[in-house]
Design an enzyme around this catalytic site. Structure first.
Site, PDB file in Angstrom:
ATOM      1  N   ASN A   1       0.859  -1.184   0.000  1.00 41.84           N
ATOM      2  CA  ASN A   1       0.000   0.000   0.000  1.00 41.84           C
ATOM      3  C   ASN A   1       0.899   1.238   0.000  1.00 41.84           C
ATOM      4  OD1 ASN A   1      -1.357   2.273   1.142  1.00 41.84           O
ATOM      5  ND2 ASN A   1      -3.005   0.947   1.807  1.00 41.84           N
TER       6      ASN A   1
ATOM      7  N   HIS B   1       1.173   6.201   1.928  1.00 43.53           N
ATOM      8  CA  HIS B   1       1.936   7.152   2.738  1.00 43.53           C
ATOM      9  C   HIS B   1       3.112   7.778   1.996  1.00 43.53           C
ATOM     10  CE1 HIS B   1      -0.827   6.723   5.882  1.00 43.53           C
ATOM     11  NE2 HIS B   1      -0.680   5.410   5.921  1.00 43.53           N
TER      12      HIS B   1
ATOM     13  N   HIS C   1      -5.563   3.564  -1.257  1.00 39.67           N
ATOM     14  CA  HIS C   1      -6.866   3.885  -0.650  1.00 39.67           C
ATOM     15  C   HIS C   1      -7.238   5.307  -1.042  1.00 39.67           C
ATOM     16  CE1 HIS C   1      -9.376   3.989   3.372  1.00 39.67           C
ATOM     17  NE2 HIS C   1     -10.080   4.319   2.312  1.00 39.67           N
TER      18      HIS C   1
ATOM     19  N   ARG D   1      -9.378   7.943  -0.200  1.00 41.00           N
ATOM     20  CA  ARG D   1     -10.288   8.323   0.884  1.00 41.00           C
ATOM     21  C   ARG D   1     -11.172   9.470   0.440  1.00 41.00           C
ATOM     22  NH1 ARG D   1      -8.442   6.126   6.078  1.00 41.00           N
ATOM     23  NH2 ARG D   1     -10.172   7.285   6.940  1.00 41.00           N
TER      24      ARG D   1
ATOM     25  N   ARG E   1      -6.854  12.644   1.624  1.00 43.20           N
ATOM     26  CA  ARG E   1      -5.738  13.116   2.451  1.00 43.20           C
ATOM     27  C   ARG E   1      -4.386  12.599   1.954  1.00 43.20           C
ATOM     28  NH1 ARG E   1      -6.935   9.741   7.954  1.00 43.20           N
ATOM     29  NH2 ARG E   1      -8.969  10.679   7.636  1.00 43.20           N
TER      30      ARG E   1
ATOM     31  N   GLU F   1      -8.659   0.480  -2.568  1.00 42.34           N
ATOM     32  CA  GLU F   1      -9.448   0.489  -1.327  1.00 42.34           C
ATOM     33  C   GLU F   1     -10.353   1.705  -1.364  1.00 42.34           C
ATOM     34  OE1 GLU F   1      -7.108   0.639   2.171  1.00 42.34           O
ATOM     35  OE2 GLU F   1      -6.014  -1.167   1.682  1.00 42.34           O
TER      36      GLU F   1
ATOM     37  N   THR G   1      -7.946   3.199   8.971  1.00 40.65           N
ATOM     38  CA  THR G   1      -9.156   2.380   9.015  1.00 40.65           C
ATOM     39  C   THR G   1      -9.158   1.585  10.319  1.00 40.65           C
ATOM     40  OG1 THR G   1      -8.855   2.210   6.640  1.00 40.65           O
ATOM     41  CG2 THR G   1     -10.546   0.824   7.616  1.00 40.65           C
TER      42      THR G   1
ATOM     43  N   GLU H   1     -10.720  -9.584   3.469  1.00 42.27           N
ATOM     44  CA  GLU H   1      -9.423  -9.226   4.042  1.00 42.27           C
ATOM     45  C   GLU H   1      -9.653  -9.090   5.538  1.00 42.27           C
ATOM     46  OE1 GLU H   1      -7.383  -5.838   2.397  1.00 42.27           O
ATOM     47  OE2 GLU H   1      -6.013  -5.747   4.115  1.00 42.27           O
TER      48      GLU H   1
ATOM     49  N   HIS I   1      -3.393  -4.712   7.959  1.00 43.41           N
ATOM     50  CA  HIS I   1      -3.482  -3.586   8.888  1.00 43.41           C
ATOM     51  C   HIS I   1      -2.517  -3.763  10.049  1.00 43.41           C
ATOM     52  CE1 HIS I   1      -4.816  -0.082  11.022  1.00 43.41           C
ATOM     53  NE2 HIS I   1      -5.405   0.270   9.895  1.00 43.41           N
TER      54      HIS I   1
HETATM   55  N1  PXP Z   1      -5.668  -3.249   4.376  1.00 42.87           N
HETATM   56  C1  PXP Z   1      -6.649  -2.314   4.465  1.00 42.87           C
HETATM   57  C2  PXP Z   1      -8.021  -2.711   4.025  1.00 42.87           C
HETATM   58  C3  PXP Z   1      -6.381  -1.009   4.898  1.00 42.87           C
HETATM   59  O1  PXP Z   1      -7.373  -0.100   4.969  1.00 42.87           O
HETATM   60  C4  PXP Z   1      -5.055  -0.669   5.229  1.00 42.87           C
HETATM   61  C5  PXP Z   1      -4.731   0.726   5.648  1.00 42.87           C
HETATM   62  O2  PXP Z   1      -5.057   1.618   4.643  1.00 42.87           O
HETATM   63  C6  PXP Z   1      -4.063  -1.654   5.101  1.00 42.87           C
HETATM   64  C7  PXP Z   1      -4.400  -2.944   4.707  1.00 42.87           C
HETATM   65  C8  PXP Z   1      -2.625  -1.363   5.362  1.00 42.87           C
HETATM   66  O3  PXP Z   1      -2.437  -1.105   6.708  1.00 42.87           O
HETATM   67  P1  PXP Z   1      -1.027  -0.572   7.198  1.00 42.87           P
HETATM   68  O4  PXP Z   1      -0.796   0.752   6.550  1.00 42.87           O
HETATM   69  O5  PXP Z   1      -1.197  -0.500   8.680  1.00 42.87           O
HETATM   70  O6  PXP Z   1      -0.006  -1.592   6.766  1.00 42.87           O
END
Ligand code: PXP
Length: 249
Positions: free
Chosen positions: A8, A11, A44, A46, A50, A71, A102, A152, A196
């Site tokens: 992901n 960031h 994601h 949003r 952001r 996402e 999330t 997931e 997550h």
């Molecule tokens: N899976 C989902 C569905 C999420 O919403 C997120 C965070 O956006 C992640 C995985 C990734 O989480 P992390 O950034 O804590 O690794």
């Protein structure tokens, strides 16, 4: 069974947006992740934009060679966007404007009409649907009943349990919850992913659970990239300054 690693890249966009620059570019980051062996890229979009923005997703769609997992909240706006961009997968997540990230899984039954609308669009467009849910067999059953192809499982509580000050028994019980939800999902014919809060320190026991086929990891890998990449970045900056100084009278 191999476990797919989806990175992901949200960031990377968080850092970019902090200064309103064009860099670091999440699309370039996605390509680097692929070159390093990622099996897919997750982003994601949003409601408040952001981090990832619409244009990032459109550029990702054209730039990556693995697969795009978008996402999103199950809102009419996001459903229309996904239909236009056509990621390989949409992951439906609950979204609260004030949350930092999330915070929990989707309440599949409470959100049923919205989730069903997204599933109808996805079927029409040939997009796979994954629901981000808490590791609870009853919610797994609701996800299967509503027509999801993948779940997931939210690993946030497991990850918190692995932090200092928590008992090994809590870690074991959180892993058991994830394992039970995975088993139920597989029995119902669902693909099972997890994500997550996962890091290189805590991911091992999760991928060791039979039936987990994919992990989605974001924040910790970008955090590691900042630290591991800093030395190289400072050396490159020093070299640029030294080159300029060599030409100074
Ligand atoms: N899976 C989902 C569905 C999420 O919403 C997120 C965070 O956006 C992640 C995985 C990734 O989480 P992390 O950034 O804590 O690794």
């Amino acid at each position: 069974m191999a476990v797919r690693l989806h990175i992901n890249i949200d960031h990377v966009a968080t850092v970019r947006n902090a200064r309103g620059t064009r860099y670091p570019d999440p699309v370039l980051a996605a390509q680097l992740c692929e070159a390093a062996g990622a099996d897919g890229i997750t982003a994601h979009l949003r409601e408040d934009r952001r981090h990832i923005r619409d244009d990032d997703v459109i550029r990702l769609r054209g730039a990556i060679s693995t697969m795009l997992n978008l996402e999103m909240g199950a809102t009419p706006e996001m459903i229309a966007f996904a239909e236009k961009v056509r990621p390989e997968v949409i992951s439906l997540v609950p979204e609260r404007r004030e949350e930092r990230t999330t915070e929990g899984g989707l309440d599949v039954l409470a959100q049923r009409p919205a989730v069903e609308a997204a599933i109808v669009m996805a079927r029409r467009a040939g997009i796979k649907v994954s629901l981000f849910i808490n590791p609870d067999p009853a919610v797994v059953e609701a996800a299967a009943a509503i027509g999801a192809q993948q779940i997931e499982l939210h690993t946030g509580e497991y990850c918190t349990a692995t932090e200092p000050g928590h008992s090994p028994a809590l870690v074991a019980s959180e892993l058991a919850r994830i394992a039970a939800a995975t088993k139920r999902g597989r029995e119902l014919g669902l693909d099972v992913a997890a994500g997550h809060g996962l890091t290189r320190h805590n991911v091992g026991p999760v991928v060791a659970i039979a039936g987990i086929e994919e992990v989605n990891i974001g924040h910790s890998v970008i955090a590691d990239a900042v630290l591991f990449g800093l030395e190289r970045a400072v050396r490159d900056l020093r070299a640029a300054i030294d080159r300029a100084l060599a030409g100074r009278a």
